[in-house]
Design a protein around this motif. Structure first.
Motif, PDB file in Angstrom:
ATOM      1  N   ASN A 130     -12.364 -85.331  47.976  1.00 40.33           N
ATOM      2  CA  ASN A 130     -13.407 -84.781  47.123  1.00 40.33           C
ATOM      3  C   ASN A 130     -13.724 -83.378  47.624  1.00 40.33           C
ATOM      4  O   ASN A 130     -13.752 -83.139  48.838  1.00 40.33           O
ATOM      5  N   VAL A 156     -13.123 -84.849  30.346  1.00 45.14           N
ATOM      6  CA  VAL A 156     -12.998 -83.679  31.221  1.00 45.14           C
ATOM      7  C   VAL A 156     -12.168 -82.617  30.511  1.00 45.14           C
ATOM      8  O   VAL A 156     -11.087 -82.920  29.990  1.00 45.14           O
ATOM      9  N   THR A 170     -15.155 -83.085  38.583  1.00 47.30           N
ATOM     10  CA  THR A 170     -16.340 -83.910  38.330  1.00 47.30           C
ATOM     11  C   THR A 170     -17.596 -83.078  38.115  1.00 47.30           C
ATOM     12  O   THR A 170     -18.586 -83.578  37.573  1.00 47.30           O
ATOM     13  N   ARG A 171     -17.584 -81.821  38.542  1.00 49.90           N
ATOM     14  CA  ARG A 171     -18.757 -80.957  38.442  1.00 49.90           C
ATOM     15  C   ARG A 171     -18.300 -79.513  38.508  1.00 49.90           C
ATOM     16  O   ARG A 171     -17.132 -79.249  38.805  1.00 49.90           O
ATOM     17  N   GLY A 310     -13.944 -81.396  42.359  1.00 48.23           N
ATOM     18  CA  GLY A 310     -13.496 -82.690  41.866  1.00 48.23           C
ATOM     19  C   GLY A 310     -12.882 -83.559  42.932  1.00 48.23           C
ATOM     20  O   GLY A 310     -13.122 -83.370  44.130  1.00 48.23           O
ATOM     21  N   VAL A 330     -18.559 -91.932  39.410  1.00 41.35           N
ATOM     22  CA  VAL A 330     -18.970 -90.528  39.459  1.00 41.35           C
ATOM     23  C   VAL A 330     -18.857 -89.863  38.087  1.00 41.35           C
ATOM     24  O   VAL A 330     -19.645 -88.981  37.751  1.00 41.35           O
ATOM     25  N   LEU A 331     -17.906 -90.293  37.271  1.00 38.92           N
ATOM     26  CA  LEU A 331     -17.732 -89.690  35.945  1.00 38.92           C
ATOM     27  C   LEU A 331     -18.588 -90.348  34.868  1.00 38.92           C
ATOM     28  O   LEU A 331     -18.606 -89.877  33.730  1.00 38.92           O
ATOM     29  N   GLN A 336     -23.373 -88.610  36.243  1.00 41.67           N
ATOM     30  CA  GLN A 336     -23.178 -87.182  36.016  1.00 41.67           C
ATOM     31  C   GLN A 336     -24.514 -86.441  35.991  1.00 41.67           C
ATOM     32  O   GLN A 336     -24.632 -85.331  36.497  1.00 41.67           O
TER      33      GLN A 336
END
Length: 400
Positions: A130, A156, A170-171, A310, A330-331, A336
């Motif tokens: 990560n 995504v 993820t962000r 991510g 996490v998704l 989120q």
């Protein structure tokens, strides 16, 4: 304290970011309220087994499978999932509350994670990487990752995931202009909206941009370059812009937040999370004196690059089912939203099911100004770009 930043020398990227104060005060209640309702928007498809454990459907498309929660470990190791950064604290607590699995608090940077992966492969206790998306691409390129498309993968953006499912964002952080509202008012200045606005002598006189070795500095410069028609192969527009602001006093500087709150600089380019954290968490400056805007180009077009973070499943991971469950977790839309509380935009921020807090700039600002850079291409060219900036920038302090 370490964070999952892109480079160890990234200046403001290595500053610890605390969550909003109200979340600190009410984090336990928020986590408890979240547990039990996770994954609902994406469909959890769980069920009971005869031994009292639950089965959970995970994965997207051909990766969809069923896992048994009774087989999960007590503790899960994921690189750079850590307290004190991006609100991972709340994510970690919610995952443990939901599934009874604690996350090891891995206080290391993205670069340190990759070094550890290289050193210990294939014998490691970590299920996934990560951190900075670009570093994940390095791990992928060097053959340390495997394919897994988590539930929510289809949501995504294409530029923030690999087609083969090895690396998924993820962000994201977005370049922003942070400015002192009180100083602008004293000088009779309108609040900035574009990079062109910063050319005004009354703004450029104490304007600062971080050094190219810092992640926020490099991406601010790539944003300016893009806004004025450049690309990764042509940095001339950036240096022409620098010539214009250099004559009025603009500089490259480090430690921008401290100088900003002290009033030594009135404007600086940074990620959105940096300005928002200063605005709502700093004891050194009133909240109402800080402005954060996502800048447009001179013609109102794109002017702010989005920088993804991510994860990637590692080859032959221990506790593979637990790692898959965490990646799906996490998704999920509810989780989120937790990233927003760390002033980091989740990768699914544009969806109606993921609600942004009022503290962030308006969604329209991101929609109008933000753009993505081909991260694989940037990874290949980044060192050359940094060297060219060091050689050609007319702003003082470039090598500070």
């Amino acid at each position: 304290m370490s964070q999952d930043n892109a480079t160890d020398a990234s200046g403001s990227l290595t500053d610890s970011v605390s969550r909003r104060r109200f979340l600190v005060a009410n984090g336990t209640a928020a986590t408890a309220a979240l547990a039990g309702c996770l994954g609902g928007d994406d469909g959890d498809d769980g069920g009971d087994t005869t031994d009292g454990a639950e089965t959970v459907r995970v994965g997207y498309g051909e990766y969809e499978t069923t896992i048994n929660t009774g087989d999960l470990p007590d503790e899960l190791f994921i690189y750079a999932v850590q307290t004190g950064w991006s609100n991972w604290d709340a994510v970690m607590d919610a995952f443990e509350e939901e599934y009874g699995v604690s996350l090891f608090d891995d206080q290391r940077t993205s670069g340190e994670a990759l070094t550890n992966i290289r050193t210990n492969h294939p014998n490691h206790e970590y299920g996934a990487y990560n951190g900075a998306y670009s570093v994940g691409l390095e791990a992928w390129d060097e053959g340390f990752t495997t394919d897994y498309k988590p539930k929510g993968y289809e949501s995504v953006p294409d530029e923030f995931k690999t087609d083969d499912g090895h690396v998924t964002a993820t962000r994201q952080m977005t370049v922003a202009i942070n400015y002192r509202k009180d100083i602008y008012e004293e000088r009779g200045l309108d609040e900035p909206e574009t990079w062109e606005d910063l050319k005004q002598p009354e703004i450029a006189q104490d304007l600062a941009i971080n050094v190219p070795g810092a992640g926020s500095g490099l991406n601010a410069m790539l944003s300016i370059n893009h806004a004025y028609g450049g690309d990764l192969d042509n940095l001339d527009p950036l240096f022409e812009y620098f010539e214009d602001i250099a004559e009025h006093g603009a500089e490259h500087r480090r430690n921008l937040d401290q100088q900003f709150t002290a009033g030594e600089i009135s404007t600086y380019a940074e990620y959105d999370f940096g300005g928002l954290s200063t605005k709502y968490n700093s004891d050194d400056i009133p909240e109402e004196d800080v402005g954060v805007v996502i800048p447009k180009g001179p013609d109102g077009g794109e002017g702010a690059t989005q920088v993804p973070y991510g994860y990637a499943m590692l080859q032959d991971p221990p506790n593979e089912d637990a790692a898959k469950l965490f990646m799906d977790f996490v998704l999920s839309p509810d989780v989120q939203e937790l990233f927003f509380d760390g002033f980091v935009r989740p990768i699914r921020a544009s969806e109606d099911s993921v609600e942004a807090p009022d503290e962030f700039p308006a969604a329209e600002q991101y929609g109008d100004a933000a753009f993505g850079i081909d991260q694989a291409k940037l990874l290949d060219k980044q060192q050359g770009i940094i060297e060219e900036i060091l050689e050609r920038s007319p702003l003082p302090g470039v090598e500070a």
